[in-house]
Structure formats: C-alpha cells, structure tokens
Motif scaffolding. Structure first.
Motif, short mmCIF file in Angstrom:
data_model
loop_
_atom_site.label_atom_id
_atom_site.label_comp_id
_atom_site.label_asym_id
_atom_site.label_seq_id
_atom_site.Cartn_x
_atom_site.Cartn_y
_atom_site.Cartn_z
N GLU A 1 -40.70 -38.79 7.65
CA GLU A 1 -41.27 -39.42 6.54
C GLU A 1 -40.15 -39.96 5.61
O GLU A 1 -40.43 -40.85 5.08
CB GLU A 1 -41.92 -38.53 5.68
CG GLU A 1 -42.45 -38.67 4.41
CD GLU A 1 -42.70 -37.83 3.39
OE1 GLU A 1 -42.26 -36.58 3.61
OE2 GLU A 1 -43.37 -38.06 2.15
N ASP B 1 -42.45 -34.39 8.75
CA ASP B 1 -42.21 -34.47 7.41
C ASP B 1 -41.38 -33.30 6.82
O ASP B 1 -41.93 -32.26 7.20
CB ASP B 1 -43.80 -34.29 6.77
CG ASP B 1 -43.89 -34.15 5.24
OD1 ASP B 1 -44.86 -34.06 4.70
OD2 ASP B 1 -42.66 -34.34 4.71
N ASP C 1 -43.01 -31.06 2.97
CA ASP C 1 -44.19 -31.33 2.30
C ASP C 1 -44.33 -30.68 1.28
O ASP C 1 -44.34 -29.50 0.89
CB ASP C 1 -45.11 -31.08 3.52
CG ASP C 1 -46.77 -31.27 2.79
OD1 ASP C 1 -46.84 -32.57 2.52
OD2 ASP C 1 -47.34 -30.56 2.80
N GLY C 2 -44.80 -31.34 0.06
CA GLY C 2 -45.20 -30.74 -1.04
C GLY C 2 -44.04 -30.86 -2.20
O GLY C 2 -43.76 -30.11 -2.86
N ARG D 1 -50.18 -39.27 5.46
CA ARG D 1 -49.69 -39.99 6.47
C ARG D 1 -50.31 -39.33 8.00
O ARG D 1 -50.15 -38.24 8.07
CB ARG D 1 -48.08 -40.06 6.67
CG ARG D 1 -47.55 -41.09 5.74
CD ARG D 1 -47.60 -40.93 4.23
NE ARG D 1 -47.42 -39.67 3.56
CZ ARG D 1 -46.53 -39.19 2.66
NH1 ARG D 1 -45.72 -40.32 2.01
NH2 ARG D 1 -46.33 -38.06 2.03
N GLU E 1 -48.43 -35.68 9.22
CA GLU E 1 -49.17 -35.01 8.20
C GLU E 1 -50.52 -34.62 8.88
O GLU E 1 -50.81 -33.80 9.52
CB GLU E 1 -49.32 -35.47 6.84
CG GLU E 1 -47.92 -35.60 5.91
CD GLU E 1 -48.27 -35.99 4.71
OE1 GLU E 1 -48.92 -36.98 4.56
OE2 GLU E 1 -47.76 -35.48 3.70
MN MN Z 1 -45.85 -34.36 3.05
#
Ligand code: MN
Ligand code: AHG
Ligand code: MN
Length: 333
Positions: A93, A114, A117-118, A273, A277
């Motif tokens: 990402e 990724d 994430d978050g 994505r 994801e």
């Molecule tokens: Mn993410």
C-alpha cells in the motif's frame, strides 16, 4: 501455555505436508512474514515511548498522510523479504510500484501487503494490524506486474497480524483458518485458535462508518435502516481498523461493510484496496465458512486491473452478506 499451544513453526511444518511442492521455502516465507510482524509488534507496543508516533509529513500513492509507523512497518517487510530468495517481488500500500528482486532467479512467490492497517488509530492506542497475501509466481524465477494482478482465489496463503490487547497472527493456506497468539516472554507465536469458523451469531453485529450515510447509494441506505429497525436488534461496532473490525466478525460473527460512496461525485468508489485488504481477508472469510463481496461479485473472483484498485466490501457471516447483497440489489425484505 497448555499442551495444545504448539509453536507456529511446528504447525507450519505440519501444514507443509499439505504443500508437497513447497520444499520448505513456503515455511521460510511464512516465518519471514512472522519475523516482520514481531518487529512491528515490538515498535507498536512501545510507540508512545519512542519517536514513532505521528506523521512523516509524506503522502503515499493513495494520497494519504504516511504515519511513521506505516513507514517503519513497510521497511521492516522490505528488509526481510528482499533477502528471501524465494520471493520474486513485493507490492505494498505504501509503494506506488512493486519492488522486483530480479537477482532472485529461483523465486517462487510474490507477496502483497498492507504493512500497517488502521493508521488513523496509531496515535490513540487503538488496535492496528498488518495484512498479507501470497501468490505463486506464474513463472518460477520471474516476477512481473502480472504476478500481482491475480484473482484472490489464486492466493496460496493470506493472513493478518493484529497488534491488539495481545498480538495475534491469523492465516490460512486453504486448509482451515488458524490463530496464533504471541507469547512475548518466549518471542513465539503459539496456536490459540485452531480451525476458526465465523459463527451464525445469536447476538447480531453490523460494522460500518455511518458518517458516510449521505454518500451511499439509496439501496445501501435502506439496507442499513432495515438493520437498525429490525425487530431482532443489531449492535453497531466500528473500530476504524479493518483488521480489528474483521477479527471481531471472525470471532463473534456479523457483517463489516465499507460501501461504495459518492464522496467524489465524478468517481464513486469503495475505499478499501482489493489486493492487500479485501482479498486476503476474503480468503480467510471463505475458509472460515463466511463470505466476502463487493456488493455484486465475490471478492475472490474479481480480476484486478491495477494493484491499488479499490472495491466496496461486505464481509463476514455468510447469511448476513447474502442478505446484504440481495437487499442492495433490489430484493428488499
Ligand atoms: Mn488498510
Ligand atoms: P489504512 O490505515 O491501511 O489506510 O487502512 C484504513 C482503512 C481500514 O483500516 C478501515 O476499515 C478504514 O480505513 C476506515 O476508514 P474510515 O475512517 O473512512 O471509516
Ligand atoms: Mn495501511
């Protein structure tokens, strides 16, 4: 630690027997991903104490502010996987283009991830995660963009690492979904959740950012209103980290959705994505008896056009996802 908390590498070696072609490199690849996860977990758990909170001041290919921990997590994966001869290339990402390891002439896999994430939850100490997806190269020793533009159903493995109240690894190689919890005192992931299945829950959860309500299509608005007014009430849970919201679905059941939105009227789109994801979590959902859709098609059957493409996502308990798809495609209740 009870006697069934077998150590991860033992488990993978057992899994490996189901991967006759793997010749140990698959085990090593999973071990490398796990090493990156342990390194990131260590930083996440002391983030407040070291200069790693906050923004880098850079923007990524998605036009998003890059957090220092995004960057750290991405470099951790790159440093480790670029030394693994079985990896022909990686896509992330945080990188506009994939990294191709052309010197790995015996490579057999490519990895998408990724790394963190978050990210919006880092500075407020809310659970975040890493998501990864593994494909076999179309041609051994050669990695091109086509190796990354694959349907999710072609993944040989997918998983996530959740940096939460405990650090957990959840992954599938197509033979069930298994969860491991990091015993930090040993530095080992130990089997804690064997053969996980998404339940058809008695208590029903839905998970969506209702702040986007006015940007959704009418059928989607009506579907969420239907959930809120159903006589058997649902509870709303939304953490804002996909890995954490998905993990709750995996354990308790429910539906997570990030619908298509018209924030940009010229270009309505989903936010999440597909390649790093939706697809990896969709593979886990499938092998845990759940389902993942973009509202029309099965996520795993979408032929990607570009690595960073976004898709709407409805994922979780199969009957909930089927109900959502029927509802938003006109088959109202
Ligand atoms: Mn993410
Ligand atoms: P990332 O931090 O990797 O960019 O992912 C963030 C995603 C996902 O984790 C989460 O489900 C979603 O963004 C939350 O988006 P909103 O803040 O728009 O609800
Ligand atoms: Mn991210």
């Amino acid at each position: 630690m009870n006697d069934n908390n077998i150590q991860l590498q033992h488990f993978i070696l057992n899994e490996q027997k189901r991967f006759p072609y793997a010749k140990g490199d698959f085990t090593l690849l999973l071990s490398d991903i796990i090493l990156a996860g342990k390194i990131i977990s260590r930083e996440v758990n002391k983030a407040g104490l070291v200069e790693i909170l906050g923004l880098t001041g850079m923007e990524n290919v998605q036009g998003e502010q890059v957090q220092k921990l995004d960057d750290f997590a991405n470099s951790s994966f790159l440093n480790i996987l670029s030394k693994n001869e079985s990896v022909g290339g990686v896509a992330s990402e945080e990188m506009a283009e994939p990294d191709y390891f052309t010197n790995h002439t015996k490579a057999r896999y490519c990895v998408l991830f990724d790394p963190l994430d978050g990210s919006s939850n880092i500075d407020v100490n809310v659970s975040i995660g890493t998501i990864f997806s593994i494909y076999k190269l179309l041609k051994e020793g050669e990695c091109t963009e086509n190796d990354f533009l694959r349907k999710g159903s072609e993944q040989v493995a997918a998983g996530y690492i959740l940096y939460g109240s405990s650090t957990m690894l959840v992954f599938t190689t197509g033979e069930g979904v298994h969860g491991f919890t990091l015993d930090a005192s040993l530095g080992e992931f130990l089997l804690s959740h064997e053969d996980m299945k998404i339940p058809e829950p008695s208590k029903r959860y839905y998970s969506v950012n209702e702040g986007n309500f006015k940007y959704w299509e009418k059928n989607v608005q009506e579907y969420v209103e239907y959930l809120k007014n159903s006589e058997k009430p649902y509870s709303l849970r939304y953490i804002g980290s996909l890995v954490s919201d998905f993990h709750r679905n995996l354990i308790y059941g429910g539906i997570f959705m990030y619908p298509l939105d018209h924030k940009n009227p010229e270009k309505p789109k989903g936010k999440l994505r597909l390649m790093y994801e939706a697809n990896p979590l969709a593979l886990i959902a499938k092998h845990a008896g759940g389902k993942a859709s973009n509202g029309i098609d099965d996520i795993l059957e979408i032929k990607p056009i570009e690595i960073h493409q976004r898709e709407p996502l409805y994922i979780g308990t199969k009957s909930f996802v089927n109900e959502a798809i029927a509802f938003i495609n006109g088959g109202k209740k």
